[in-house]
Design a protein around this motif. Structure first.
Motif, PDB file in Angstrom:
ATOM      1  N   MET A   1       0.825  -1.204   0.000  1.00  0.00           N
ATOM      2  CA  MET A   1       0.000   0.000   0.000  1.00  0.00           C
ATOM      3  C   MET A   1       0.861   1.258   0.000  1.00  0.00           C
ATOM      4  SD  MET A   1      -3.136  -0.632  -0.123  1.00  0.00           S
ATOM      5  CE  MET A   1      -4.299  -1.939   0.160  1.00  0.00           C
ATOM      6  N   GLY A   2       2.072   1.154   0.557  1.00  0.00           N
ATOM      7  CA  GLY A   2       2.966   2.304   0.549  1.00  0.00           C
ATOM      8  C   GLY A   2       3.348   2.657  -0.886  1.00  0.00           C
ATOM      9  N   VAL A   3       3.649   1.628  -1.676  1.00  0.00           N
ATOM     10  CA  VAL A   3       3.998   1.848  -3.080  1.00  0.00           C
ATOM     11  C   VAL A   3       2.804   2.430  -3.829  1.00  0.00           C
ATOM     12  CG1 VAL A   3       4.553   0.664  -5.242  1.00  0.00           C
ATOM     13  CG2 VAL A   3       5.807   0.090  -3.165  1.00  0.00           C
TER      14      VAL A   3
ATOM     15  N   ALA B   1       0.339   4.200  -2.575  1.00  0.00           N
ATOM     16  CA  ALA B   1       0.115   5.574  -2.134  1.00  0.00           C
ATOM     17  C   ALA B   1       1.090   6.537  -2.799  1.00  0.00           C
ATOM     18  CB  ALA B   1       0.228   5.663  -0.613  1.00  0.00           C
ATOM     19  N   GLU B   2       2.290   6.053  -3.085  1.00  0.00           N
ATOM     20  CA  GLU B   2       3.291   6.956  -3.645  1.00  0.00           C
ATOM     21  C   GLU B   2       3.324   6.994  -5.166  1.00  0.00           C
ATOM     22  OE1 GLU B   2       6.416   6.948   0.045  1.00  0.00           O
ATOM     23  OE2 GLU B   2       7.125   6.390  -1.945  1.00  0.00           O
TER      24      GLU B   2
ATOM     25  N   ALA C   1       0.578   5.430  -7.551  1.00  0.00           N
ATOM     26  CA  ALA C   1      -0.617   5.326  -8.371  1.00  0.00           C
ATOM     27  C   ALA C   1      -1.401   6.634  -8.391  1.00  0.00           C
ATOM     28  CB  ALA C   1      -1.501   4.196  -7.855  1.00  0.00           C
ATOM     29  N   ASP C   2      -2.100   6.879  -9.512  1.00  0.00           N
ATOM     30  CA  ASP C   2      -3.024   8.004  -9.579  1.00  0.00           C
ATOM     31  C   ASP C   2      -4.384   7.573  -9.063  1.00  0.00           C
ATOM     32  OD1 ASP C   2      -1.221   9.824 -11.001  1.00  0.00           O
ATOM     33  OD2 ASP C   2      -1.358   8.321 -12.592  1.00  0.00           O
TER      34      ASP C   2
ATOM     35  N   THR D   1      -7.388   5.276  -0.118  1.00  0.00           N
ATOM     36  CA  THR D   1      -6.550   4.842   0.998  1.00  0.00           C
ATOM     37  C   THR D   1      -6.891   5.582   2.292  1.00  0.00           C
ATOM     38  OG1 THR D   1      -4.819   6.392   0.354  1.00  0.00           O
ATOM     39  CG2 THR D   1      -4.572   4.137  -0.417  1.00  0.00           C
ATOM     40  N   ARG D   2      -7.297   6.831   2.199  1.00  0.00           N
ATOM     41  CA  ARG D   2      -7.583   7.582   3.420  1.00  0.00           C
ATOM     42  C   ARG D   2      -9.040   7.523   3.839  1.00  0.00           C
ATOM     43  NH1 ARG D   2      -3.489  11.243   4.832  1.00  0.00           N
ATOM     44  NH2 ARG D   2      -1.731  10.939   3.424  1.00  0.00           N
TER      45      ARG D   2
ATOM     46  N   LEU E   1      -8.721  -3.903   4.909  1.00  0.00           N
ATOM     47  CA  LEU E   1      -7.405  -4.049   4.290  1.00  0.00           C
ATOM     48  C   LEU E   1      -6.471  -2.945   4.805  1.00  0.00           C
ATOM     49  CD1 LEU E   1      -6.349  -5.950   2.050  1.00  0.00           C
ATOM     50  CD2 LEU E   1      -6.865  -4.164   0.408  1.00  0.00           C
ATOM     51  N   MET E   2      -6.948  -1.730   4.812  1.00  0.00           N
ATOM     52  CA  MET E   2      -6.117  -0.615   5.254  1.00  0.00           C
ATOM     53  C   MET E   2      -5.731  -0.773   6.722  1.00  0.00           C
ATOM     54  SD  MET E   2      -5.755   0.986   2.479  1.00  0.00           S
ATOM     55  CE  MET E   2      -4.687   2.232   3.203  1.00  0.00           C
TER      56      MET E   2
ATOM     57  N   ILE F   1      -2.542  -3.113   7.704  1.00  0.00           N
ATOM     58  CA  ILE F   1      -1.153  -2.754   7.367  1.00  0.00           C
ATOM     59  C   ILE F   1      -0.351  -2.557   8.644  1.00  0.00           C
ATOM     60  CG2 ILE F   1       0.311  -1.093   6.170  1.00  0.00           C
ATOM     61  CD1 ILE F   1      -2.147  -0.276   4.553  1.00  0.00           C
TER      62      ILE F   1
ATOM     63  N   VAL G   1      -2.166  -7.480   2.435  1.00  0.00           N
ATOM     64  CA  VAL G   1      -1.934  -7.176   3.845  1.00  0.00           C
ATOM     65  C   VAL G   1      -2.909  -7.884   4.786  1.00  0.00           C
ATOM     66  CG1 VAL G   1      -0.672  -5.035   3.627  1.00  0.00           C
ATOM     67  CG2 VAL G   1      -3.155  -4.982   3.513  1.00  0.00           C
ATOM     68  N   SER G   2      -4.087  -8.232   4.328  1.00  0.00           N
ATOM     69  CA  SER G   2      -5.011  -8.866   5.267  1.00  0.00           C
ATOM     70  C   SER G   2      -4.658 -10.341   5.475  1.00  0.00           C
ATOM     71  CB  SER G   2      -6.470  -8.639   4.831  1.00  0.00           C
ATOM     72  OG  SER G   2      -7.039  -9.770   4.271  1.00  0.00           O
TER      73      SER G   2
ATOM     74  N   PRO H   1       8.525   3.258   1.939  1.00  0.00           N
ATOM     75  CA  PRO H   1       7.296   3.858   1.438  1.00  0.00           C
ATOM     76  C   PRO H   1       6.236   3.755   2.524  1.00  0.00           C
ATOM     77  CG  PRO H   1       7.579   1.692   0.484  1.00  0.00           C
ATOM     78  CD  PRO H   1       8.782   1.948   1.352  1.00  0.00           C
ATOM     79  N   ASP H   2       5.514   4.808   2.737  1.00  0.00           N
ATOM     80  CA  ASP H   2       4.653   4.845   3.897  1.00  0.00           C
ATOM     81  C   ASP H   2       3.260   5.309   3.498  1.00  0.00           C
ATOM     82  OD1 ASP H   2       3.503   5.088   6.317  1.00  0.00           O
ATOM     83  OD2 ASP H   2       5.049   6.375   7.184  1.00  0.00           O
ATOM     84  N   VAL H   3       2.279   4.463   3.780  1.00  0.00           N
ATOM     85  CA  VAL H   3       0.927   4.846   3.399  1.00  0.00           C
ATOM     86  C   VAL H   3       0.386   5.900   4.358  1.00  0.00           C
ATOM     87  CG1 VAL H   3      -0.034   2.859   4.575  1.00  0.00           C
ATOM     88  CG2 VAL H   3      -1.367   3.954   2.831  1.00  0.00           C
TER      89      VAL H   3
ATOM     90  N   PRO I   1       2.550   9.354   2.738  1.00  0.00           N
ATOM     91  CA  PRO I   1       3.166   9.099   1.435  1.00  0.00           C
ATOM     92  C   PRO I   1       4.037  10.275   1.010  1.00  0.00           C
ATOM     93  CG  PRO I   1       0.778   9.346   1.234  1.00  0.00           C
ATOM     94  CD  PRO I   1       1.096   9.422   2.686  1.00  0.00           C
ATOM     95  N   ASN I   2       5.188   9.926   0.504  1.00  0.00           N
ATOM     96  CA  ASN I   2       6.128  10.944   0.069  1.00  0.00           C
ATOM     97  C   ASN I   2       6.345  10.702  -1.406  1.00  0.00           C
ATOM     98  OD1 ASN I   2       8.369  12.383  -0.619  1.00  0.00           O
ATOM     99  ND2 ASN I   2       9.785  11.174   0.625  1.00  0.00           N
ATOM    100  N   ARG I   3       5.592  11.399  -2.222  1.00  0.00           N
ATOM    101  CA  ARG I   3       5.579  11.076  -3.640  1.00  0.00           C
ATOM    102  C   ARG I   3       6.862  11.486  -4.329  1.00  0.00           C
ATOM    103  NH1 ARG I   3       0.500   9.230  -5.203  1.00  0.00           N
ATOM    104  NH2 ARG I   3       1.117   9.522  -7.343  1.00  0.00           N
TER     105      ARG I   3
END
Ligand SMILES: Nc1ncnc2c1ncn2[C@@H]1O[C@H](COP(=O)(O)OP(=O)(O)OP(=O)(O)O)[C@@H](O)[C@H]1O
Ligand SMILES: Nc1ncnc2c1ncn2[C@@H]1O[C@H](COP(=O)(O)OP(=O)(O)OP(=O)(O)O)[C@@H](O)[C@H]1O
Ligand code: SF4
Ligand SMILES: [Mg+2]
Ligand SMILES: [Mg+2]
Lengths: 327, 322
Positions: free
Chosen positions: A218-220, A222-223, A225-226, A246-247, A257-258, A261, B191-192, B263-265, B268-270
């Motif tokens: 999910m980190g990937v 979030a950083e 994907a559009d 995600t938020r 799912l969120m 993590i 993740v689940s 990478p952190d949800v 996020p640091n794009r």
């Protein structure tokens, strides 16, 4: 996002496996678009049909699996019914694929450099020397150390993550317009991961490449994907802009799912889990396929299948989570 | 045999691969022999019932180290030794060791049904006396990892990536091993399902005193699982100690960089940047501290002498400036 602007357009895709006890539905009405220069993230339960969606798009669905309905179009041209020969030409040239299983894409007895060079020569009109220079540059781009020496090594001499990077180089080498990337970074450490996602984002920005990015990270998502699509039991249950999904997840599965993590900022005794397991293909429950595991279930959920609504951020749920109120 | 005695001691272990061109080609071109130092002078111990994690860049030698621990790869130098433990039947002997492989595709025999893949160690080791008990056990294991008893008759190719990974986890659990080497055990899981598997592993550890050697690129997972943590760079351990200490106060510049790149949800640091500098090769590692070409605080002595590991509190760090 309108259908006309989309580079890839998938409509009502249905994939079944013909088994001894009749057909089992593995994908059930999957629809989404990807615009040029856009990255669509795809997440969801293991076994939900993410890889199947990817293999359907690139026309590599293996029997007993088959497309039983719907359409797939690339630049407004149907590709789900193309003859095998034409599809093969499209693959590699127009659509690049990074498979979840790196071993299926690499020939164990050929040097990695030769594999990339051959692929370039198949699809582009360049000399062998140019192709080799290009292959070397690609290996450097994906972060293979001492690439000029590694180019002549065999796949078994690489670590798991290095093999994965060779597969990525192979998928990018003919500059396809659409890239299907199935778990491209899961075997990679965070630094190489950042290098690969930066590379993918650059391709989108500079060449207008469209990318379908399947990943569990999910980190990937979030950083990079559009937009993101969440799959469960062969369906898209939620789709929308990445920060919204995600938020402020709307579907109870996405919310679960969120919550699962693990955080890197603290250590918890146990991780949140969604109890139970996703239904098997042959034993799909009626109504909403998530209802046996759902904390918000209504009587309606057990009988009527919720449809994915329209709109930018849509979810298939009878009792979606409320938008957070502004107090 | 006290509980404090390590269950595993790895002492100055090395693993080198010869990656030279074939002999004749080398003689004709005059090229030198090339030795790839995948693991170099690695030492650590693990206590029973704890989790020891190894993190580090792709290619830094984690899987090679894991293969040495399970005996699939002979150390070129140094040693890997298991201590004795008291088994449930009263015997005092080394632990039973099992590995969950990084690649769930390559490690499952495609021609075997899932039921036979999982039943094999149960039969082989005589862990259940009747065939009925074997099948019962296989069904239980499938359910434990979130699959179904009915999956027994299917072949691996009919499963998704994450489902195959769960089959190899079920197979490893079937051996009732005391010591599990887990090489990226949840990398293919969402993740689940990952949460279910990790919670299961923690529960089994509490119940049966299992010991884990855990390898993962996912630092959130590592933080959740580990008691002890070792950071590898180019074949060597550069920092090791209690996991919380290392996460809270990383001392080696490489560890700090690694923790900054996650990478952190949540945040996020794009614009996240990959680590700068060319990834060095284990065939010709840099002089002095192998990390110096990418280190932002390197001094001249870093390019000349290799820093020896030093103890700072409970944490061992190999850096001139730590
Ligand atoms: N040959 C087959 N016969 C029967 N079922 C199959 C076959 N191949 C795949 N399936 C089923 O199709 C479903 C979707 O698989 P898919 O590989 O698309 O999952 P996925 O979402 O990519 O999961 P993962 O995250 O674990 O990779 C799974 O439940 C799988 O068991
Ligand atoms: N059989 C082999 N022959 C030659 N070199 C090898 C062999 N096995 C591994 N290596 C090399 O040893 C180094 C370490 O590999 P290893 O598989 O241990 O890395 P890793 O840390 O597990 O990486 P990853 O995270 O990508 O899986 C790599 O440079 C790899 O190319
Ligand atoms: S439709 Fe009902 S069962 Fe399905 S997710 Fe929504 S609330 Fe839960
Ligand atoms: Mg998959
Ligand atoms: Mg490895």
């Amino acid at each position: 996002m309108t259908g006309a602007a989309a580079l890839l357009s998938v409509r009502d895709l249905r994939v079944v496996f013909d088994g001894r006890h009749g057909p089992m539905i593995a994908l059930d009405g999957v629809s989404f678009d990807i615009a040029p220069g856009e990255i669509l993230g795809v997440v969801g339960e293991s076994g939900a049909g993410k890889s199947l969606t990817g293999t359907s798009v690139i026309g590599l669905l293996d029997p007993p699996g088959r497309i039983a309905g719907g359409s797939i179009s690339l630049a407004a041209r149907r590709i789900d019914n193309l003859p095998a020969e034409e599809m093969r030409r499209l693959r590699g040239r127009e659509i690049g694929a990074i498979f979840q299983d790196p071993l299926t894409s690499l020939h164990p007895l050929l040097k990695v450099g030769d594999q990339i060079v051959e692929t370039i020569l198949t699809h582009l009109t360049v000399s062998r020397a140019e192709a080799r220079a290009r292959a070397l540059q690609l290996l450097k781009d994906v972060g293979i150390p001492a690439a000029d020496m590694r180019i002549d090594h065999y796949p078994h001499q690489f670590s798991g993550g290095m093999r994965q990077r060779v597969v990525i180089a192979l998928a990018l080498c003919a500059e396809p317009r659409l890239i299907i990337a199935d778990e491209p970074t899961t075997a990679l450490d965070v630094s190489i991961q950042a290098q690969i996602t930066t590379l993918l984002k650059r391709l989108c920005r500079d060449h207008g490449t469209a990318i379908m990015l399947v990943t569990h990270d999910m980190g990937v998502i979030a950083e990079t994907a559009d937009r993101v699509a969440v799959m469960y039991a062969g369906r898209i249950v939620e789709i929308g802009p990445v920060d919204q999904v995600t938020r402020r997840p709307s579907h109870p599965y996405t919310a679960g799912l969120m919550a699962s993590i693990p955080s890197v900022h603290r250590r918890n005794a146990t991780l949140h889990q969604i109890d139970g397991a996703m239904p098997r293909l042959g034993a799909m429950p009626s109504g909403c396929p998530f209802h046996p595991r759902c904390g918000r279930v209504l009587p309606l959920c057990k009988t009527v299948r919720p449809e994915l609504g329209a709109g930018e951020h849509a979810s298939a749920c009878h009792a979606p989570l409320p938008e957070p109120s502004h107090v | 045999m006290s509980d404090m005695a390590p269950i595993l001691s790895v002492d100055a272990a090395c693993c080198h691969f010869d990656v030279s061109s074939p002999w004749l080609a080398r003689k004709l071109s005059g090229a030198p022999r090339r030795i790839l130092r995948a693991v170099e002078d690695v030492s650590f111990t693990i206590r029973r019932g704890t989790t020891f994690s190894i993190v580090g860049e792709s290619g830094c030698g984690k899987s090679t180290l894991a293969r040495m621990v399970v005996g699939l790869q002979k150390p070129t130098d140094g040693s890997v030794r298991f201590g004795d433990i008291r088994h449930p039947d009263g015997r005092v002997a080394p632990p039973r060791v099992q590995m969950i492989f990084q690649d769930p595709y390559a490690s499952l025999n495609p021609r075997w049904r899932v039921g036979d893949i999982i039943a094999e160690p149960v039969r082989e080791l005589g862990l259940r006396s009747s065939e009925r008990d074997v099948l019962q056990r296989v069904g239980d294991l499938l359910e434990i990892v979130g699959l179904s008893r009915a999956d027994i008759t299917r072949y691996p190719h009919a499963f998704s990536g994450g489902q195959r990974q769960r089959i190899s986890i079920a197979r490893a659990l079937a051996t009732e091993a005391d010591f599990l080497v887990c090489d990226e055990p949840t990398s293919a899981l969402d993740v689940s399902v990952q949460a279910q598997i990790l919670n299961l592993m923690v529960r089994l550890q509490a119940e049966f005193g299992l010991t884990y050697l855990f390898i993962s690129h996912n630092l959130s997972v590592v933080r959740h699982m580990s008691d002890h943590l070792a950071i590898m760079y180019l074949g060597r351990i550069v920092e090791q100690g209690p996991a919380e200490d290392v996460f809270r106060q990383p001392q080696h510049p490489y560890t700090r960089l690694l923790l900054d790149t996650i990478p952190d949800v949540e945040q996020p640091n794009r614009a996240r940047r990959p680590m700068s500098g060319e990834v060095p090769s284990p065939i010709s590692p840099p002089s002095g501290c192998a990390f110096h070409p990418r280190c932002s605080v390197a001094e001249s002595r870093c390019t000349e002498t290799r820093p020896e590991p030093r103890l700072k509190g409970d944490v061992q760090v190999a850096c001139h400036l730590a």
